[in-house]
Design a protein around this motif. Structure first.
Motif, PDB file in Angstrom:
ATOM      1  N   MET A 166       0.765  -1.101   0.061  1.00 37.73           N
ATOM      2  CA  MET A 166      -0.002   0.162   0.000  1.00 37.73           C
ATOM      3  C   MET A 166       0.745   0.872   0.204  1.00 37.73           C
ATOM      4  SD  MET A 166      -2.703   1.176   2.827  1.00 37.73           S
ATOM      5  CE  MET A 166      -4.265   1.926   2.027  1.00 37.73           C
ATOM      6  N   ASN A 167       0.654   1.877  -0.556  1.00 36.61           N
ATOM      7  CA  ASN A 167       1.546   3.307  -0.562  1.00 36.61           C
ATOM      8  C   ASN A 167       0.798   4.737   0.398  1.00 36.61           C
ATOM      9  OD1 ASN A 167       3.141   2.330  -3.302  1.00 36.61           O
ATOM     10  ND2 ASN A 167       1.193   3.035  -4.695  1.00 36.61           N
ATOM     11  N   THR A 168       1.207   5.451   0.394  1.00 38.82           N
ATOM     12  CA  THR A 168       1.337   6.541   1.413  1.00 38.82           C
ATOM     13  C   THR A 168       1.182   7.386   0.710  1.00 38.82           C
ATOM     14  OG1 THR A 168       3.309   5.117   3.429  1.00 38.82           O
ATOM     15  CG2 THR A 168       2.645   7.591   3.763  1.00 38.82           C
ATOM     16  N   ARG A 169       0.455   8.255   1.504  1.00 34.97           N
ATOM     17  CA  ARG A 169      -0.442   9.636   0.940  1.00 34.97           C
ATOM     18  C   ARG A 169       0.095  10.669   1.741  1.00 34.97           C
ATOM     19  NH1 ARG A 169      -4.759  11.006  -3.496  1.00 34.97           N
ATOM     20  NH2 ARG A 169      -4.931  14.062  -2.731  1.00 34.97           N
ATOM     21  N   ILE A 170       0.992  11.699   1.667  1.00 31.10           N
ATOM     22  CA  ILE A 170       0.898  12.840   2.576  1.00 31.10           C
ATOM     23  C   ILE A 170       0.404  13.804   2.083  1.00 31.10           C
ATOM     24  CG2 ILE A 170       2.936  14.578   3.392  1.00 31.10           C
ATOM     25  CD1 ILE A 170       4.857  12.688   1.853  1.00 31.10           C
ATOM     26  N   LEU A 209      -9.852  17.004  -5.841  1.00 34.38           N
ATOM     27  CA  LEU A 209      -9.013  18.373  -6.538  1.00 34.38           C
ATOM     28  C   LEU A 209      -7.785  18.831  -5.593  1.00 34.38           C
ATOM     29  CD1 LEU A 209     -12.598  20.539  -6.381  1.00 34.38           C
ATOM     30  CD2 LEU A 209     -11.730  19.997  -7.280  1.00 34.38           C
ATOM     31  N   ALA A 210      -7.318  17.443  -6.567  1.00 32.33           N
ATOM     32  CA  ALA A 210      -5.678  17.386  -5.945  1.00 32.33           C
ATOM     33  C   ALA A 210      -4.441  17.637  -7.016  1.00 32.33           C
ATOM     34  CB  ALA A 210      -5.372  17.345  -4.812  1.00 32.33           C
ATOM     35  N   PHE A 211      -3.919  18.014  -6.685  1.00 33.29           N
ATOM     36  CA  PHE A 211      -2.731  17.118  -7.899  1.00 33.29           C
ATOM     37  C   PHE A 211      -1.621  16.347  -6.606  1.00 33.29           C
ATOM     38  CE2 PHE A 211      -3.157  21.139 -10.054  1.00 33.29           C
ATOM     39  CZ  PHE A 211      -3.872  20.944 -11.168  1.00 33.29           C
ATOM     40  N   ILE A 212      -0.823  15.520  -7.309  1.00 28.57           N
ATOM     41  CA  ILE A 212      -0.616  14.537  -6.772  1.00 28.57           C
ATOM     42  C   ILE A 212       1.042  14.283  -6.667  1.00 28.57           C
ATOM     43  CG2 ILE A 212       0.144  12.243  -5.915  1.00 28.57           C
ATOM     44  CD1 ILE A 212      -2.449  12.828  -4.939  1.00 28.57           C
ATOM     45  N   TYR A 213       2.156  14.711  -6.674  1.00 29.14           N
ATOM     46  CA  TYR A 213       3.532  14.791  -6.985  1.00 29.14           C
ATOM     47  C   TYR A 213       4.517  13.640  -6.431  1.00 29.14           C
ATOM     48  CZ  TYR A 213       8.624  15.355  -8.441  1.00 29.14           C
ATOM     49  OH  TYR A 213       9.483  15.606  -8.040  1.00 29.14           O
ATOM     50  N   ILE A 214       4.811  12.438  -7.176  1.00 25.09           N
ATOM     51  CA  ILE A 214       5.096  10.751  -7.126  1.00 25.09           C
ATOM     52  C   ILE A 214       6.485  11.103  -6.142  1.00 25.09           C
ATOM     53  CG2 ILE A 214       5.023   8.651  -7.507  1.00 25.09           C
ATOM     54  CD1 ILE A 214       3.085  10.084  -9.364  1.00 25.09           C
ATOM     55  N   LEU A 215       6.580  10.471  -4.991  1.00 26.73           N
ATOM     56  CA  LEU A 215       8.287   9.995  -4.538  1.00 26.73           C
ATOM     57  C   LEU A 215       8.213   9.101  -4.116  1.00 26.73           C
ATOM     58  CD1 LEU A 215       7.155  12.560  -1.498  1.00 26.73           C
ATOM     59  CD2 LEU A 215       9.138  13.239  -3.109  1.00 26.73           C
ATOM     60  N   GLU A 216       9.756   8.489  -4.443  1.00 29.88           N
ATOM     61  CA  GLU A 216      10.473   6.785  -4.430  1.00 29.88           C
ATOM     62  C   GLU A 216      10.384   7.122  -2.986  1.00 29.88           C
ATOM     63  OE1 GLU A 216      10.628   5.000  -8.200  1.00 29.88           O
ATOM     64  OE2 GLU A 216      12.123   7.200  -7.862  1.00 29.88           O
ATOM     65  N   SER A 217      10.461   5.581  -1.987  1.00 25.38           N
ATOM     66  CA  SER A 217      11.456   5.250  -1.024  1.00 25.38           C
ATOM     67  C   SER A 217      11.371   4.060  -1.300  1.00 25.38           C
ATOM     68  CB  SER A 217      10.160   5.657   0.156  1.00 25.38           C
ATOM     69  OG  SER A 217       9.646   4.043   0.137  1.00 25.38           O
ATOM     70  N   GLU A 251       8.204   1.631  -1.318  1.00 22.96           N
ATOM     71  CA  GLU A 251       7.062   2.100  -2.055  1.00 22.96           C
ATOM     72  C   GLU A 251       7.137   3.380  -2.830  1.00 22.96           C
ATOM     73  OE1 GLU A 251       3.993   2.721   1.345  1.00 22.96           O
ATOM     74  OE2 GLU A 251       5.675   4.215   2.115  1.00 22.96           O
ATOM     75  N   PHE A 252       5.766   4.040  -3.207  1.00 24.88           N
ATOM     76  CA  PHE A 252       5.391   5.327  -4.080  1.00 24.88           C
ATOM     77  C   PHE A 252       5.103   5.978  -2.639  1.00 24.88           C
ATOM     78  CE2 PHE A 252       5.937   3.163  -7.933  1.00 24.88           C
ATOM     79  CZ  PHE A 252       6.945   3.534  -8.309  1.00 24.88           C
ATOM     80  N   VAL A 253       5.418   7.170  -3.141  1.00 21.39           N
ATOM     81  CA  VAL A 253       4.797   7.597  -1.456  1.00 21.39           C
ATOM     82  C   VAL A 253       3.952   9.321  -2.537  1.00 21.39           C
ATOM     83  CG1 VAL A 253       5.007  10.020   0.321  1.00 21.39           C
ATOM     84  CG2 VAL A 253       6.083   7.175   0.399  1.00 21.39           C
ATOM     85  N   TYR A 254       2.800   8.916  -1.860  1.00 24.35           N
ATOM     86  CA  TYR A 254       2.097  10.917  -2.934  1.00 24.35           C
ATOM     87  C   TYR A 254       1.944  11.716  -2.372  1.00 24.35           C
ATOM     88  CZ  TYR A 254       0.252   6.159  -5.781  1.00 24.35           C
ATOM     89  OH  TYR A 254       0.509   5.281  -6.532  1.00 24.35           O
ATOM     90  N   ALA A 255       2.450  12.767  -2.543  1.00 23.87           N
ATOM     91  CA  ALA A 255       2.356  13.458  -1.915  1.00 23.87           C
ATOM     92  C   ALA A 255       1.436  15.097  -2.684  1.00 23.87           C
ATOM     93  CB  ALA A 255       3.710  15.494  -1.998  1.00 23.87           C
ATOM     94  N   GLY A 256       0.060  14.909  -1.610  1.00 25.47           N
ATOM     95  CA  GLY A 256      -0.811  15.743  -2.335  1.00 25.47           C
ATOM     96  C   GLY A 256      -0.787  17.172  -2.291  1.00 25.47           C
ATOM     97  N   LEU A 257      -0.950  17.739  -2.958  1.00 21.50           N
ATOM     98  CA  LEU A 257      -1.712  18.896  -3.560  1.00 21.50           C
ATOM     99  C   LEU A 257      -2.679  19.397  -3.707  1.00 21.50           C
ATOM    100  CD1 LEU A 257       1.657  18.370  -4.680  1.00 21.50           C
ATOM    101  CD2 LEU A 257       1.803  20.741  -4.537  1.00 21.50           C
ATOM    102  N   PRO A 258      -3.551  19.738  -2.602  1.00 22.58           N
ATOM    103  CA  PRO A 258      -5.110  20.494  -3.202  1.00 22.58           C
ATOM    104  C   PRO A 258      -5.334  21.647  -3.539  1.00 22.58           C
ATOM    105  CG  PRO A 258      -4.313  20.883  -0.589  1.00 22.58           C
ATOM    106  CD  PRO A 258      -3.208  19.638  -1.108  1.00 22.58           C
ATOM    107  N   HIS A 259      -6.233  21.651  -3.760  1.00 26.39           N
ATOM    108  CA  HIS A 259      -6.335  23.067  -4.409  1.00 26.39           C
ATOM    109  C   HIS A 259      -6.772  24.599  -3.619  1.00 26.39           C
ATOM    110  CE1 HIS A 259     -10.276  23.783  -2.716  1.00 26.39           C
ATOM    111  NE2 HIS A 259     -10.858  22.436  -2.297  1.00 26.39           N
ATOM    112  N   THR A 260      -5.815  24.423  -2.207  1.00 26.35           N
ATOM    113  CA  THR A 260      -6.321  25.098  -1.488  1.00 26.35           C
ATOM    114  C   THR A 260      -4.757  25.515  -1.356  1.00 26.35           C
ATOM    115  OG1 THR A 260      -5.429  23.843   0.688  1.00 26.35           O
ATOM    116  CG2 THR A 260      -8.155  24.488   0.189  1.00 26.35           C
ATOM    117  N   ILE A 261      -4.135  25.092  -1.507  1.00 23.65           N
ATOM    118  CA  ILE A 261      -2.732  25.503  -1.992  1.00 23.65           C
ATOM    119  C   ILE A 261      -1.449  26.201  -3.400  1.00 23.65           C
ATOM    120  CG2 ILE A 261      -1.806  24.693   0.034  1.00 23.65           C
ATOM    121  CD1 ILE A 261      -0.070  22.524  -1.314  1.00 23.65           C
TER     122      ILE A 261
END
Length: 123
Positions: free
Chosen positions: A1-5, A44-52, A55-65
């Motif tokens: 399972m991938n982590t989401r920040i 309503l977000a963009f997701i930037y993908i990071l690797e460890s 797993e892959f780690v998804y960094a969520g950039l919500p519309h609020t930023i």
């Protein structure tokens, strides 16, 4: 399972966009920027993908930023993910973002709400 920040804080400091999460419990020492992004229409977000290593780690950039993200894009500022004492530059975020923006604009496949929010904030 991938982590989401979920990145909820965005500030421009020293000609850099600094992204942070209000609650973060992840070890960042082994995270690396992958240089790829996705769109998450449901959130309503963009997701930037990071690797460890595990797993892959998804960094969520919500519309609020997104207004800060737009400012960084227009000023060609580096975008930095700050996790505790670690900083990770999100490489290729601007070209990836530009690609997504052009694909979302006028494209009903991303959903009306996502398309409208992208057009409202970036065009």
């Amino acid at each position: 399972m991938n982590t989401r920040i979920e990145l909820t804080e965005a500030t421009i400091e020293n000609n850099r966009l600094i992204l942070q999460s209000a609650s973060l419990s992840i070890e960042a020492e082994q995270l690396k920027a992958k240089g790829q992004m996705l769109a998450d229409s449901d959130q309503l977000a963009f997701i930037y993908i990071l690797e460890s290593p595990d797993e892959f780690v998804y960094a969520g950039l919500p519309h609020t930023i997104w207004t800060k993200l737009k400012e960084a894009k227009e000023k060609d500022l580096p975008v930095i993910l700050q996790i505790n004492e670690n900083e990770i530059e999100l490489t290729d975020i601007v070209p990836e973002l530009n690609y997504l923006l052009e694909n979302i604009k006028g494209n009903a496949n991303y959903g009306e709400e996502m398309e409208n929010k992208v057009v409202e904030l970036f065009f």
